[in-house]
Design a protein around this motif. Structure first.
Motif, PDB file in Angstrom:
ATOM      1  N   MET A  18      13.049  51.110  37.665  1.00 20.17           N
ATOM      2  CA  MET A  18      14.169  51.893  38.153  1.00 20.17           C
ATOM      3  C   MET A  18      14.704  51.240  39.432  1.00 20.17           C
ATOM      4  SD  MET A  18      15.991  54.547  37.327  1.00 20.17           S
ATOM      5  CE  MET A  18      14.985  55.151  36.012  1.00 20.17           C
ATOM      6  N   ASN A  19      15.999  51.310  39.601  1.00 21.05           N
ATOM      7  CA  ASN A  19      16.676  50.779  40.788  1.00 21.05           C
ATOM      8  C   ASN A  19      17.338  51.939  41.515  1.00 21.05           C
ATOM      9  OD1 ASN A  19      16.618  47.672  40.356  1.00 21.05           O
ATOM     10  ND2 ASN A  19      17.087  48.566  38.365  1.00 21.05           N
ATOM     11  N   TYR A  20      17.375  51.852  42.828  1.00 18.81           N
ATOM     12  CA  TYR A  20      17.904  52.939  43.646  1.00 18.81           C
ATOM     13  C   TYR A  20      18.864  52.410  44.695  1.00 18.81           C
ATOM     14  CZ  TYR A  20      13.633  55.147  41.921  1.00 18.81           C
ATOM     15  OH  TYR A  20      12.628  55.623  41.126  1.00 18.81           O
ATOM     16  N   ILE A  21      19.868  53.202  44.984  1.00 14.00           N
ATOM     17  CA  ILE A  21      20.641  53.008  46.210  1.00 14.00           C
ATOM     18  C   ILE A  21      20.297  54.221  47.063  1.00 14.00           C
ATOM     19  CG2 ILE A  21      22.486  51.643  45.191  1.00 14.00           C
ATOM     20  CD1 ILE A  21      23.228  55.145  46.315  1.00 14.00           C
ATOM     21  N   TYR A  22      20.381  54.038  48.356  1.00 18.13           N
ATOM     22  CA  TYR A  22      19.991  55.132  49.240  1.00 18.13           C
ATOM     23  C   TYR A  22      20.792  55.078  50.537  1.00 18.13           C
ATOM     24  CZ  TYR A  22      17.366  51.354  51.384  1.00 18.13           C
ATOM     25  OH  TYR A  22      17.027  50.161  51.975  1.00 18.13           O
ATOM     26  N   ILE A  23      20.871  56.233  51.162  1.00 14.31           N
ATOM     27  CA  ILE A  23      21.448  56.335  52.501  1.00 14.31           C
ATOM     28  C   ILE A  23      20.379  56.973  53.369  1.00 14.31           C
ATOM     29  CG2 ILE A  23      23.243  57.331  53.972  1.00 14.31           C
ATOM     30  CD1 ILE A  23      25.016  57.568  51.460  1.00 14.31           C
ATOM     31  N   VAL A  24      20.051  56.315  54.468  1.00 12.58           N
ATOM     32  CA  VAL A  24      19.133  56.899  55.438  1.00 12.58           C
ATOM     33  C   VAL A  24      19.893  57.149  56.732  1.00 12.58           C
ATOM     34  CG1 VAL A  24      17.011  55.887  54.509  1.00 12.58           C
ATOM     35  CG2 VAL A  24      18.302  54.627  56.231  1.00 12.58           C
ATOM     36  N   GLU A  25      19.434  58.148  57.446  1.00 11.29           N
ATOM     37  CA  GLU A  25      19.953  58.400  58.779  1.00 11.29           C
ATOM     38  C   GLU A  25      18.924  57.882  59.767  1.00 11.29           C
ATOM     39  OE1 GLU A  25      21.977  61.909  61.471  1.00 11.29           O
ATOM     40  OE2 GLU A  25      20.562  62.501  59.907  1.00 11.29           O
ATOM     41  N   CYS A  26      19.374  57.020  60.652  1.00 13.60           N
ATOM     42  CA  CYS A  26      18.490  56.449  61.658  1.00 13.60           C
ATOM     43  C   CYS A  26      18.299  57.440  62.805  1.00 13.60           C
ATOM     44  CB  CYS A  26      19.081  55.137  62.197  1.00 13.60           C
ATOM     45  SG  CYS A  26      19.318  53.883  60.917  1.00 13.60           S
ATOM     46  N   SER A  27      17.313  57.185  63.639  1.00 16.65           N
ATOM     47  CA  SER A  27      17.023  58.098  64.748  1.00 16.65           C
ATOM     48  C   SER A  27      18.175  58.196  65.743  1.00 16.65           C
ATOM     49  CB  SER A  27      15.743  57.677  65.468  1.00 16.65           C
ATOM     50  OG  SER A  27      15.890  56.389  66.027  1.00 16.65           O
ATOM     51  N   ASP A  28      19.078  57.209  65.749  1.00 16.74           N
ATOM     52  CA  ASP A  28      20.242  57.265  66.651  1.00 16.74           C
ATOM     53  C   ASP A  28      21.445  57.953  65.994  1.00 16.74           C
ATOM     54  OD1 ASP A  28      21.115  55.337  64.868  1.00 16.74           O
ATOM     55  OD2 ASP A  28      21.404  53.774  66.379  1.00 16.74           O
TER      56      ASP A  28
ATOM     57  N   THR B 177      22.852  52.076  54.404  1.00 11.39           N
ATOM     58  CA  THR B 177      22.847  52.139  52.944  1.00 11.39           C
ATOM     59  C   THR B 177      22.180  50.881  52.413  1.00 11.39           C
ATOM     60  OG1 THR B 177      24.918  53.382  52.955  1.00 11.39           O
ATOM     61  CG2 THR B 177      24.287  52.343  50.879  1.00 11.39           C
ATOM     62  N   GLY B 178      21.311  51.063  51.432  1.00 14.52           N
ATOM     63  CA  GLY B 178      20.621  49.911  50.867  1.00 14.52           C
ATOM     64  C   GLY B 178      20.291  50.091  49.402  1.00 14.52           C
ATOM     65  N   TRP B 179      19.640  49.072  48.856  1.00 11.93           N
ATOM     66  CA  TRP B 179      19.217  49.031  47.458  1.00 11.93           C
ATOM     67  C   TRP B 179      17.734  48.672  47.417  1.00 11.93           C
ATOM     68  CZ3 TRP B 179      16.878  44.767  45.415  1.00 11.93           C
ATOM     69  CH2 TRP B 179      16.559  44.824  44.071  1.00 11.93           C
ATOM     70  N   THR B 180      17.008  49.227  46.460  1.00  5.40           N
ATOM     71  CA  THR B 180      15.604  48.888  46.280  1.00  5.40           C
ATOM     72  C   THR B 180      15.157  49.228  44.863  1.00  5.40           C
ATOM     73  OG1 THR B 180      13.368  49.164  47.184  1.00  5.40           O
ATOM     74  CG2 THR B 180      14.753  51.139  47.063  1.00  5.40           C
ATOM     75  N   ASN B 181      13.999  48.707  44.487  1.00  3.47           N
ATOM     76  CA  ASN B 181      13.394  49.125  43.227  1.00  3.47           C
ATOM     77  C   ASN B 181      12.117  49.923  43.486  1.00  3.47           C
ATOM     78  OD1 ASN B 181      11.600  47.134  43.970  1.00  3.47           O
ATOM     79  ND2 ASN B 181      12.125  45.748  42.319  1.00  3.47           N
ATOM     80  N   ASN B 182      11.830  50.215  44.778  1.00  2.38           N
ATOM     81  CA  ASN B 182      10.699  51.043  45.162  1.00  2.38           C
ATOM     82  C   ASN B 182      11.126  51.882  46.372  1.00  2.38           C
ATOM     83  OD1 ASN B 182       8.294  52.152  46.170  1.00  2.38           O
ATOM     84  ND2 ASN B 182       7.081  50.421  45.431  1.00  2.38           N
TER      85      ASN B 182
END
Length: 84
Positions: free
Chosen positions: A1-11, A16-21
């Motif tokens: 499975m492949n994922y795109i994601y959005i994370v909010e940083c502490s600031d 936004t990135g891509w990963t398979n894990n």
């Protein structure tokens, strides 16, 4: 499975990135190992993700999201959370 994601940083910024894990990648970002941008901005909080069977489709979606304004990313995150 492949994922795109959005994370909010502490600031308060988004990455936004891509990963398979996904789980491993979020942990890497939180520990300063995920990407140059998130280094020193951890811990991060996963705000949104999407699943894709095909890596090419995931990377295409990542590119689309990276072009969005901050306001549009907030709207995307809000709409998905509302529908859960």
């Amino acid at each position: 499975m492949n994922y795109i994601y959005i994370v909010e940083c502490s600031d308060g910024t988004f990455y936004t990135g891509w990963t398979n894990n996904l789980e491993k990648r979020i942990a890497m970002h939180s520990n300063g190992l995920g990407a140059k941008y998130t280094k020193g901005r951890g811990p991060v909080k996963l705000m949104h993700y999407e699943e894709f069977e095909d890596k090419k489709d995931a990377m295409k979606r990542e590119y689309e999201i990276k072009k969005l304004t901050r306001k549009a990313k907030i709207t995307l995150i809000s709409e998905v959370q509302k529908n859960k």
